[in-house]
Design an enzyme around this catalytic site. Structure first.
Site, mmCIF file in Angstrom:
data_model
loop_
_atom_site.group_PDB
_atom_site.id
_atom_site.type_symbol
_atom_site.label_atom_id
_atom_site.label_comp_id
_atom_site.label_asym_id
_atom_site.label_seq_id
_atom_site.Cartn_x
_atom_site.Cartn_y
_atom_site.Cartn_z
ATOM 1 N N ARG A 74 0.840 -1.195 0.000
ATOM 2 C CA ARG A 74 0.000 0.000 0.000
ATOM 3 C C ARG A 74 0.884 1.259 0.000
ATOM 4 O O ARG A 74 0.581 2.261 -0.641
ATOM 5 C CB ARG A 74 -0.865 -0.049 1.263
ATOM 6 C CG ARG A 74 -1.757 1.137 1.415
ATOM 7 C CD ARG A 74 -2.500 1.053 2.737
ATOM 8 N NE ARG A 74 -3.350 2.209 2.907
ATOM 9 C CZ ARG A 74 -3.683 2.709 4.096
ATOM 10 N NH1 ARG A 74 -3.263 2.146 5.202
ATOM 11 N NH2 ARG A 74 -4.449 3.770 4.165
ATOM 12 N N LEU B 127 -6.317 6.779 1.904
ATOM 13 C CA LEU B 127 -4.931 7.177 1.640
ATOM 14 C C LEU B 127 -4.152 7.244 2.949
ATOM 15 O O LEU B 127 -4.619 7.829 3.932
ATOM 16 C CB LEU B 127 -4.906 8.522 0.922
ATOM 17 C CG LEU B 127 -5.459 8.466 -0.507
ATOM 18 C CD1 LEU B 127 -5.778 9.855 -1.017
ATOM 19 C CD2 LEU B 127 -4.475 7.757 -1.436
ATOM 20 N N HIS C 152 -18.327 13.631 0.830
ATOM 21 C CA HIS C 152 -18.945 12.449 1.450
ATOM 22 C C HIS C 152 -20.472 12.615 1.423
ATOM 23 O O HIS C 152 -20.982 13.687 1.752
ATOM 24 C CB HIS C 152 -18.460 12.306 2.894
ATOM 25 C CG HIS C 152 -19.030 11.101 3.569
ATOM 26 N ND1 HIS C 152 -18.587 9.822 3.292
ATOM 27 C CD2 HIS C 152 -20.021 10.966 4.484
ATOM 28 C CE1 HIS C 152 -19.272 8.961 4.014
ATOM 29 N NE2 HIS C 152 -20.157 9.619 4.740
ATOM 30 N N ASP D 121 -13.148 9.828 7.009
ATOM 31 C CA ASP D 121 -14.136 10.920 6.966
ATOM 32 C C ASP D 121 -14.164 11.735 8.262
ATOM 33 O O ASP D 121 -15.228 12.147 8.729
ATOM 34 C CB ASP D 121 -15.537 10.353 6.649
ATOM 35 C CG ASP D 121 -15.556 9.593 5.334
ATOM 36 O OD1 ASP D 121 -14.875 10.022 4.385
ATOM 37 O OD2 ASP D 121 -16.244 8.570 5.250
HETATM 38 C C1 GRF Z 1 -20.308 10.372 -4.292
HETATM 39 O O1 GRF Z 1 -21.541 10.072 -3.706
HETATM 40 C C2 GRF Z 1 -19.335 10.861 -3.259
HETATM 41 O O2 GRF Z 1 -19.929 11.573 -2.229
HETATM 42 C C3 GRF Z 1 -18.754 9.586 -2.733
HETATM 43 O O3 GRF Z 1 -18.642 8.746 -3.855
HETATM 44 C C4 GRF Z 1 -19.619 9.129 -4.828
HETATM 45 C C5 GRF Z 1 -18.874 9.400 -6.092
HETATM 46 O O4 GRF Z 1 -19.742 9.688 -7.158
HETATM 47 N N1 GRF Z 1 -17.502 9.810 -2.050
HETATM 48 P P1 GRF Z 1 -19.175 10.225 -8.539
HETATM 49 O O5 GRF Z 1 -18.163 9.186 -9.023
HETATM 50 O O6 GRF Z 1 -18.528 11.544 -8.287
HETATM 51 O O7 GRF Z 1 -20.347 10.315 -9.438
#
Ligand code: GRF
Length: 210
Positions: A75, A103, A119, A155
């Site tokens: 990783r 990450l 998120h 998060d």
């Molecule tokens: C989104 O819902 C974002 O909040 C989450 O993953 C999803 C990605 O969607 N982290 P996209 O690939 O940007 O359409």
């Protein structure tokens, strides 16, 4: 719209990391192209060679690279390769947009707090995977989207912007995701604009915006 005439050298260079369809990437590209975000996407990185995000990058003349985890022994090596590519691109803000890997500090320490994520919930509620399902299962009446700085937790970094959406009785994961995504596409570019214009500063600054 004074940002529209800002010389491009003043625009904050972004690297966007996305594993899938890349609709947030698209929202960022659109806001960059319109001048709204005072930024420019210079690199798209993915861990998934089939990610539609790569197509989006191509359509907009943006460099796109797939870095495949299984091609790296550890990783740490994978994270270091991602960091090298971001550094080589000259990007100063890393935007995670549906990047499905955590990450490590090997990556994060290279960017001194200049890493942000979107998120699909109102953090600190419902971190991690399946945030929309978590919200429905819990039975909350309001959920939403959060843009936050990234630290080593899942998060947990400092919140930049949030937007709530109502959860209706007949909502399911799909309908709720659509409602939240609509807000994501508004607040993600806005968060980038706030950072690009210096109105929001990354935590524990170890370098200032070039
Ligand atoms: C989104 O819902 C974002 O909040 C989450 O993953 C999803 C990605 O969607 N982290 P996209 O690939 O940007 O359409």
């Amino acid at each position: 719209m004074s940002q529209n005439i800002a010389p491009s050298r003043n625009k904050l260079k972004l690297a966007v990391l996305a594993s899938g369809r890349g609709s947030n990437l698209q929202a960022l590209i659109n806001a960059c192209e319109s001048g709204e975000a005072n930024a420019r996407v210079v690199l798209v990185l993915t861990d998934n060679p089939d990610a539609y995000a790569l197509e989006r990058a191509k359509k907009h003349g943006i460099a796109g690279v797939a870095v495949i985890r299984k091609e790296y022994k550890s990783r740490e090596e994978f994270d270091a390769r991602l960091a090298d590519l971001v550094e080589e691109s000259g990007a100063c803000l890393v935007c995670l947009a549906g990047f499905m890997r955590i990450l490590s500090n090997i990556f994060l320490s290279r960017f001194g707090g200049w890493v942000i994520n979107i998120h699909p919930a109102l953090l600190p509620s419902f971190p991690g995977l399946d945030a929309q399902k978590q919200a429905l299962d819990y039975g909350v009446k309001v959920t939403g989207a959060t843009v936050h700085f990234v630290d080593e937790g899942v998060d947990t970094g400092r919140i930049i912007l949030q937007k709530g959406v109502d959860v209706d009785d007949d909502d399911n994961v799909e309908s709720l995701s659509v409602k939240i995504l609509k807000q994501e596409h508004i607040i993600y570019p806005e968060a980038v604009r706030l950072i690009a214009t210096g109105l929001v500063k990354p935590p524990g600054i170890v370098r200032s915006r070039p």
